[in-house]
Design a protein around this motif. Sequence first.
Motif, mmCIF file in Angstrom:
data_model
loop_
_atom_site.group_PDB
_atom_site.id
_atom_site.type_symbol
_atom_site.label_atom_id
_atom_site.label_comp_id
_atom_site.label_asym_id
_atom_site.label_seq_id
_atom_site.Cartn_x
_atom_site.Cartn_y
_atom_site.Cartn_z
ATOM 1 N N CYS A 21 0.818 -1.578 0.156
ATOM 2 C CA CYS A 21 0.026 -0.115 -0.232
ATOM 3 C C CYS A 21 1.050 1.421 0.009
ATOM 4 O O CYS A 21 1.876 1.695 0.805
ATOM 5 C CB CYS A 21 -0.716 -0.072 1.145
ATOM 6 S SG CYS A 21 -1.831 1.357 1.461
ATOM 7 N N MET A 22 0.656 1.905 -0.662
ATOM 8 C CA MET A 22 1.621 3.027 -1.102
ATOM 9 C C MET A 22 1.463 4.393 -0.420
ATOM 10 O O MET A 22 1.073 5.228 -0.767
ATOM 11 C CB MET A 22 2.013 3.405 -2.398
ATOM 12 C CG MET A 22 1.020 3.850 -3.395
ATOM 13 S SD MET A 22 1.652 4.281 -5.164
ATOM 14 C CE MET A 22 -0.020 3.998 -6.252
ATOM 15 N N ARG A 23 -0.059 4.077 0.372
ATOM 16 C CA ARG A 23 -0.584 5.311 0.888
ATOM 17 C C ARG A 23 -1.341 6.598 0.263
ATOM 18 O O ARG A 23 -1.257 7.840 0.856
ATOM 19 C CB ARG A 23 0.238 5.763 1.363
ATOM 20 C CG ARG A 23 0.294 5.256 3.183
ATOM 21 C CD ARG A 23 -0.271 4.505 4.326
ATOM 22 N NE ARG A 23 -0.454 3.577 4.941
ATOM 23 C CZ ARG A 23 0.117 2.652 5.145
ATOM 24 N NH1 ARG A 23 -0.259 1.462 4.313
ATOM 25 N NH2 ARG A 23 0.310 1.837 6.443
ATOM 26 N N CYS A 24 -1.504 6.573 -1.086
ATOM 27 C CA CYS A 24 -1.962 7.540 -2.260
ATOM 28 C C CYS A 24 -3.270 7.663 -1.596
ATOM 29 O O CYS A 24 -3.655 9.088 -1.769
ATOM 30 C CB CYS A 24 -2.367 6.324 -3.356
ATOM 31 S SG CYS A 24 -3.023 5.121 -3.810
ATOM 32 N N GLY A 25 -4.771 6.890 -1.317
ATOM 33 C CA GLY A 25 -5.270 7.750 -0.871
ATOM 34 C C GLY A 25 -6.648 7.679 -2.127
ATOM 35 O O GLY A 25 -7.965 8.521 -1.610
ATOM 36 N N CYS A 27 -8.369 5.550 -2.536
ATOM 37 C CA CYS A 27 -9.514 3.712 -2.459
ATOM 38 C C CYS A 27 -10.333 5.339 -1.929
ATOM 39 O O CYS A 27 -11.837 4.835 -1.220
ATOM 40 C CB CYS A 27 -9.394 3.324 -1.211
ATOM 41 S SG CYS A 27 -8.176 3.930 -0.473
ATOM 42 N N ARG A 45 -7.108 2.508 3.508
ATOM 43 C CA ARG A 45 -5.043 3.879 3.646
ATOM 44 C C ARG A 45 -5.328 3.098 5.633
ATOM 45 O O ARG A 45 -4.248 3.164 6.063
ATOM 46 C CB ARG A 45 -5.254 5.035 2.922
ATOM 47 C CG ARG A 45 -4.332 5.445 3.262
ATOM 48 C CD ARG A 45 -3.881 6.595 2.911
ATOM 49 N NE ARG A 45 -4.382 7.357 2.516
ATOM 50 C CZ ARG A 45 -4.363 9.257 2.704
ATOM 51 N NH1 ARG A 45 -3.403 8.573 1.851
ATOM 52 N NH2 ARG A 45 -5.591 9.745 2.491
ATOM 53 N N LEU A 48 -5.376 0.018 6.909
ATOM 54 C CA LEU A 48 -3.553 -0.754 6.109
ATOM 55 C C LEU A 48 -2.657 -0.250 7.687
ATOM 56 O O LEU A 48 -2.340 -1.289 7.673
ATOM 57 C CB LEU A 48 -3.612 -1.053 4.779
ATOM 58 C CG LEU A 48 -4.761 -1.896 3.951
ATOM 59 C CD1 LEU A 48 -4.217 -1.650 2.450
ATOM 60 C CD2 LEU A 48 -4.676 -2.795 5.067
ATOM 61 N N CYS A 82 -8.161 -0.361 -7.099
ATOM 62 C CA CYS A 82 -6.200 0.232 -5.700
ATOM 63 C C CYS A 82 -5.293 -0.047 -7.051
ATOM 64 O O CYS A 82 -4.324 -0.989 -8.167
ATOM 65 C CB CYS A 82 -6.052 -1.314 -4.704
ATOM 66 S SG CYS A 82 -4.210 -0.562 -4.457
ATOM 67 N N PRO A 83 -4.407 1.273 -6.947
ATOM 68 C CA PRO A 83 -3.742 1.429 -8.124
ATOM 69 C C PRO A 83 -2.486 0.314 -8.302
ATOM 70 O O PRO A 83 -2.006 0.243 -9.009
ATOM 71 C CB PRO A 83 -3.722 3.064 -7.921
ATOM 72 C CG PRO A 83 -4.111 3.855 -7.372
ATOM 73 C CD PRO A 83 -4.911 2.180 -6.616
ATOM 74 N N SER A 84 -2.193 -0.090 -6.780
ATOM 75 C CA SER A 84 -1.094 -0.595 -6.632
ATOM 76 C C SER A 84 -1.478 -2.608 -6.145
ATOM 77 O O SER A 84 -0.209 -2.713 -6.118
ATOM 78 C CB SER A 84 -0.763 0.533 -5.086
ATOM 79 O OG SER A 84 1.224 -0.388 -4.634
HETATM 80 S S1 SF4 Z 1 -5.735 2.840 -2.823
HETATM 81 FE FE1 SF4 Z 1 -4.494 0.712 -2.835
HETATM 82 S S2 SF4 Z 1 -2.249 1.542 -2.454
HETATM 83 FE FE2 SF4 Z 1 -3.524 3.561 -2.473
HETATM 84 S S3 SF4 Z 1 -3.450 3.570 -0.180
HETATM 85 FE FE3 SF4 Z 1 -5.484 2.541 -1.108
HETATM 86 S S4 SF4 Z 1 -4.728 0.715 0.075
HETATM 87 FE FE4 SF4 Z 1 -3.232 1.926 -0.309
#
Ligand code: SF4
Lengths: 430, 458
Positions: A21-25, A27, A45, A48, A82-84
């Motif tokens: 999870c890159m914490r991109c937000g 979601c 986010r 996690l 989720c982009p990641s």
């Molecule tokens: S979209 Fe995926 S990678 Fe980005 S914060 Fe949410 S769970 Fe993490």
Amino acid sequence: MANLQQLAQMFKELDDQLVSCMRCGMCQAVCPVFAQTGREADVTRGKLALLDGLAREMLADPDGVNEKLNRCLLCGTCQSNCPSGVRIMDIFLKARAIMTGYFGLSKTKQVIFRGMLANPRLFNALTGMGATFQGLFTKKVDDMLGSSCARFNAPLVADRHFNTLAATPLHRIVPQLDTPAGASGLRVAFFTGCVIDKIFPHVGEAALKVLKEKGVGVFLPSKQACCGIPALSSGDGTTFDKLVAMNMHRFMSGEFDYLLTTCATCTSTIKELWPQMFKGDPALRAEIKELADKTMDISQFLVDILGVQEAEVANGKKVTYHDPCHLKNSLAITVQPRTMIKAAGCTFQEMREAGSCCGCGGSFNVAHYDLSKKIGTRKAENIINSGMDTLATSCPACMLHITDMLSRKNAGIEVKHVIELYADSIKNEG
Amino acid sequence: MKTAISKEFEAIVGETNVMASEVDRHTYSYDAAVLDSEMPSLVVRPENSEALGKTVKLCNDNGLPLTVRGAGTNLSGGTIPHPGGVVVLTNGLNRILELNEEDMYAVVEPGVVTTSLATEAAACGLFYPPDPGSQAVSTLGGNVAENAGGLRGLKYGVTKDYVMGVDFWDVNGNLVKTGSRTVKCASGYNLAGLMVGSEGTLGVFDKLILKLIPPPKTSRSMMAIFSSMKSASETVSAIIAAKIVPATLEIMDNFTIRAVENFRHAGLPTEAAALLLIEVDGHPGQVEEDAVRVEQICREHGASKLKVASDAAERNAVWQARRDALPALAKLKPTCVLEDATVPRSKIPAMIQALDEISQKFALTIGTFGHAGDGNLHPTILTDKRDHKEWQRVEKAIDEIFNRALELGGTLSGEHGIGLAKAKYMVLETNSGTLDYCRRMKSVLDPKGILNPGKIIG
Ligand code: SF4
Ligand SMILES: Cc1cc2nc3c(=O)[nH]c(=O)nc-3n(C[C@H](O)[C@H](O)[C@H](O)COP(=O)(O)OP(=O)(O)OC[C@H]3O[C@@H](n4cnc5c(N)ncnc54)[C@H](O)[C@@H]3O)c2cc1C
Ligand code: SF4
């Protein structure tokens, strides 16, 4: 009970998945719970980050984390966007199992999962009694069902808006079936699932009628058990394993080309979670994988395999469609049910946010009924605004919750499973 | 246990809008930057303008460091709170207050999500161009505070080009009104301009007046394939030199192309050294002319293949490839460090050369894509921050990326802001006199230093 350090150790095992999870937000754009509350702990986010916090011993309140973890519909919308590519559902289910290992399974859930769900005959007997004495024993039955299968929950909490249990469950109407392949040359197995069996047996009947009509042989073994999702989402892997094994033994005795269900949740559980999460008898692994590969949603089978196509508008029914999370997010099935609606001769109109969760999801519904109702109300409004007279979907759990939400608004809109519409069109022709 | 101060916040914003539990606070300790998290002591979520103002004042009265947080998607640590500070959320302030079709502007609260405004504007036949990749979640307040850019920067500019006015709270809880609803405004200091890119260090935005424009009538997208990054980047310079300003002019290197292709299997040429994704828009006649000219220039500079999107689906495929770049790279490794050092666009070939050298020198995987037309590349370092040895090399590589960009006359950040992550490099781009000036200005406007301490100027 393990201590905090041991708990951290267990969560560290999720580390490889958690770091992705890159914490991109991103979601935040899709989570239905976050849309209602705007709180970071409600979105993926945040959840996690909390699990990560426990793993790194930065947090001393596993109870608090557990509470946040459970404020989740397990709808999978975040994962499919989720982009990641974080394997969020896998993380959440494993985390729930760890939490259950730490806190223990509640007494009620122990009785219900281990005593009842894992014992289909008792489950059937109790719910059968409940159906007969509905009204008299409502409260008891509600409690029992409510915490047994998350998906029974919607109309059971507070003031119920319609009778829950069918007078005769499917396993009484059709105790078992073993018919040879007909014109299609195909034979399928039919996995009923608890909600279809006990609340919407007519959906099961509709499916069987269509399969017969299409010359498809059916293997429907008796004594099927629950697919296991309620146990798994409460972190009770033991019961889950037991249920999977019981079902495997029932189905392994037949020969068939595909396994079909009319329940989006059962389909995705069998297809994705059985192979991933089963920790029982290793000898069963290969067979589970094989069965999972053969598992399909009923619409997917009819459209992709039998080639059912859109028909002329014939019956004057105006229909809109709600995508169950477990078909759309887990299995990316969105086209086939719409084709089925058109094949049934209905006028089809897309609603806004057709792919957003109805708010039912998991034991979430019981613990957070208000939130669940808010999410469902938005769904109901979108349905009403579509101007259609029927809402079709592919999951009985969604049917329950949406029926509840629509009747609260006195919408006068019928709720149907896609296969019912199609089965009706066959009757009209014949 | 409730502290006296949290009760005072509750009196302003309501009990449910003050979060004090360890668990809640932990979820406001990070943002999208690859930095260590820091716990706030309290999280407060005002739902109206007045409550926001009082919140700011209460923080100041008590000397509590205050960090405003929109969606927490910034990539530079701008919303990582000061130890023991208060995080003030703006997502309860998400109303579009006015959408004026006649005069083409919108007045919004700071927590409105970027796409909500773009969608509402489009419904009135208007256009809000700034489109950061995070637009589905980012807030307009965050966009203004970071001066966010997007894919359309080349022709349409960035957030600052759409800010007509900002009303903000100063530390004393006074509402400061700046800018106006008029196309022109020469009344007093350009304080709205000062707020752009201020990252929550000078004031807390209460309302934003944003410019809207008529949308382009038509557009055309194309994808050109090159056998070297050099020829692709020279093409970029040539297009600009020909006085054509595409709405979008993006580049992708071979590593990114392969990642995207593995990700979506859309049929990208994995052997290509570089791709340019180009969109021209405007009046149909001009679009036609520009498209032909751009095609010519691409071929003159050695494009081995060129595909013009002939319908909406093909156009979408072109931009899907670009949108896939970050996710496709992010999937490859646990940690992905996205930089945005920017150079004058004629220096793009030199910057690309520099990145190549850096990746070899430090033995790191760097995928490069970005807004070639703006000189704003996104070299993306793929790593695993748990691998300490490699992480040290990553830090050195980042230093070097900044040094090289500055040597080429560039800037530390094209659009992601300085925050905590790049504060230490500021003096390299400017000088100590500049920083001194900024610090003196801040010390007067924010004498107790409560507004997002540590960001930008250290
Ligand atoms: S979209 Fe995926 S990678 Fe980005 S914060 Fe949410 S769970 Fe993490
Ligand atoms: C996947 C992804 C893609 C991205 N793509 C782009 C891109 O293409 N272009 C680009 O420019 N950026 C991009 N970003 C970075 C980021 O999204 C932008 O910086 C965005 O503007 C941040 O908005 P936010 O609402 O998340 O702000 P936050 O991260 O919450 O805050 C950012 C800064 O603004 C301040 N702030 C917020 N609200 C206020 C207020 N009301 N008053 C005063 N200060 C305030 C905060 O204190 C902080 O310093 C991307 C980020 C991600 C994760
Ligand atoms: S599974 Fe659904 S409810 Fe749970 S975090 Fe993801 S999007 Fe939200």
